[in-house]
Design a protein around this motif. Structure first.
Motif, mmCIF file in Angstrom:
data_model
loop_
_atom_site.group_PDB
_atom_site.id
_atom_site.type_symbol
_atom_site.label_atom_id
_atom_site.label_comp_id
_atom_site.label_asym_id
_atom_site.label_seq_id
_atom_site.Cartn_x
_atom_site.Cartn_y
_atom_site.Cartn_z
ATOM 1 N N SER A 141 -5.724 6.166 7.393
ATOM 2 C CA SER A 141 -4.948 7.058 6.531
ATOM 3 C C SER A 141 -3.511 6.578 6.372
ATOM 4 C CB SER A 141 -4.978 8.491 7.072
ATOM 5 O OG SER A 141 -4.421 8.538 8.372
ATOM 6 N N ASP A 142 -2.911 6.059 7.434
ATOM 7 C CA ASP A 142 -1.543 5.555 7.341
ATOM 8 C C ASP A 142 -1.479 4.316 6.450
ATOM 9 O OD1 ASP A 142 1.257 5.477 7.951
ATOM 10 O OD2 ASP A 142 0.844 3.882 9.409
ATOM 11 N N ALA A 143 -2.429 3.414 6.604
ATOM 12 C CA ALA A 143 -2.455 2.210 5.771
ATOM 13 C C ALA A 143 -2.644 2.584 4.299
ATOM 14 C CB ALA A 143 -3.566 1.267 6.229
ATOM 15 N N GLU A 144 -3.494 3.562 4.032
ATOM 16 C CA GLU A 144 -3.709 3.995 2.654
ATOM 17 C C GLU A 144 -2.442 4.635 2.081
ATOM 18 O OE1 GLU A 144 -6.728 6.771 -0.003
ATOM 19 O OE2 GLU A 144 -6.996 6.629 2.161
ATOM 20 N N ASP A 145 -1.773 5.468 2.881
ATOM 21 C CA ASP A 145 -0.525 6.084 2.431
ATOM 22 C C ASP A 145 0.529 5.025 2.111
ATOM 23 O OD1 ASP A 145 -1.648 8.579 2.747
ATOM 24 O OD2 ASP A 145 -0.641 8.986 4.673
ATOM 25 N N ARG A 146 0.622 4.003 2.947
ATOM 26 C CA ARG A 146 1.592 2.927 2.717
ATOM 27 C C ARG A 146 1.252 2.125 1.465
ATOM 28 N NH1 ARG A 146 4.218 0.633 7.970
ATOM 29 N NH2 ARG A 146 4.056 2.403 9.376
ATOM 30 N N ALA A 147 -0.046 1.900 1.242
ATOM 31 C CA ALA A 147 -0.462 1.150 0.052
ATOM 32 C C ALA A 147 -0.147 1.944 -1.219
ATOM 33 C CB ALA A 147 -1.954 0.832 0.120
ATOM 34 N N VAL A 148 -0.428 3.236 -1.207
ATOM 35 C CA VAL A 148 -0.139 4.074 -2.370
ATOM 36 C C VAL A 148 1.363 4.124 -2.622
ATOM 37 C CG1 VAL A 148 -0.228 6.454 -3.231
ATOM 38 C CG2 VAL A 148 -2.248 5.429 -2.194
ATOM 39 N N SER A 149 2.144 4.233 -1.551
ATOM 40 C CA SER A 149 3.604 4.240 -1.681
ATOM 41 C C SER A 149 4.114 2.917 -2.245
ATOM 42 C CB SER A 149 4.231 4.527 -0.318
ATOM 43 O OG SER A 149 5.626 4.466 -0.403
ATOM 44 N N HIS A 150 3.530 1.815 -1.784
ATOM 45 C CA HIS A 150 3.918 0.492 -2.289
ATOM 46 C C HIS A 150 3.646 0.389 -3.784
ATOM 47 C CE1 HIS A 150 4.243 -3.841 -2.795
ATOM 48 N NE2 HIS A 150 3.022 -3.823 -3.321
ATOM 49 N N TYR A 151 2.471 0.808 -4.196
ATOM 50 C CA TYR A 151 2.136 0.751 -5.625
ATOM 51 C C TYR A 151 3.061 1.642 -6.448
ATOM 52 C CZ TYR A 151 -1.903 -2.299 -5.968
ATOM 53 O OH TYR A 151 -2.712 -3.409 -6.009
ATOM 54 N N ALA A 152 3.408 2.811 -5.926
ATOM 55 C CA ALA A 152 4.306 3.716 -6.649
ATOM 56 C C ALA A 152 5.698 3.089 -6.806
ATOM 57 C CB ALA A 152 4.402 5.046 -5.922
ATOM 58 N N ASP A 153 6.167 2.377 -5.770
ATOM 59 C CA ASP A 153 7.500 1.758 -5.811
ATOM 60 C C ASP A 153 7.531 0.461 -6.609
ATOM 61 O OD1 ASP A 153 8.435 3.808 -4.234
ATOM 62 O OD2 ASP A 153 8.371 2.635 -2.361
ATOM 63 N N ARG A 154 6.550 -0.409 -6.385
ATOM 64 C CA ARG A 154 6.577 -1.766 -6.946
ATOM 65 C C ARG A 154 5.756 -1.948 -8.218
ATOM 66 N NH1 ARG A 154 9.972 -5.263 -3.942
ATOM 67 N NH2 ARG A 154 10.481 -4.016 -2.108
#
Length: 74
Positions: free
Chosen positions: A20-33
């Motif tokens: 869940s943490d890795a997925e949250d970080r990936a979604v956050s990365h896509y939202a930012d970058r």
């Protein structure tokens, strides 16, 4: 088990963590970058126990047993 997501658009990857943490970080990365692209990429799964010490306890017990046997040989 530990999970890591790799971005499908650039070289970014999350650290090894919970799913869940890795997925949250990936979604956050896509939202930012990559705000105009739906999150994608690949998931890597590390099936080894990250908190494991491997065969070290067994090796330590074997050495201890050898020391006990050697000390009783007199």
């Amino acid at each position: 088990m530990a999970y890591r997501y790799r971005c499908g658009e650039c070289g970014y990857s999350t650290p090894w963590t919970t799913e869940s943490d890795a997925e949250d970080r990936a979604v956050s990365h896509y939202a930012d970058r990559h705000p105009d692209i739906a999150p994608g990429g690949t998931v890597q799964i590390n099936r080894k126990d990250a908190n494991s010490v491997g065969c070290l306890p067994v090796l330590g017990m074997a050495v201890l047993l050898l020391l006990i046997v050697a000390s009783c040989q007199r």
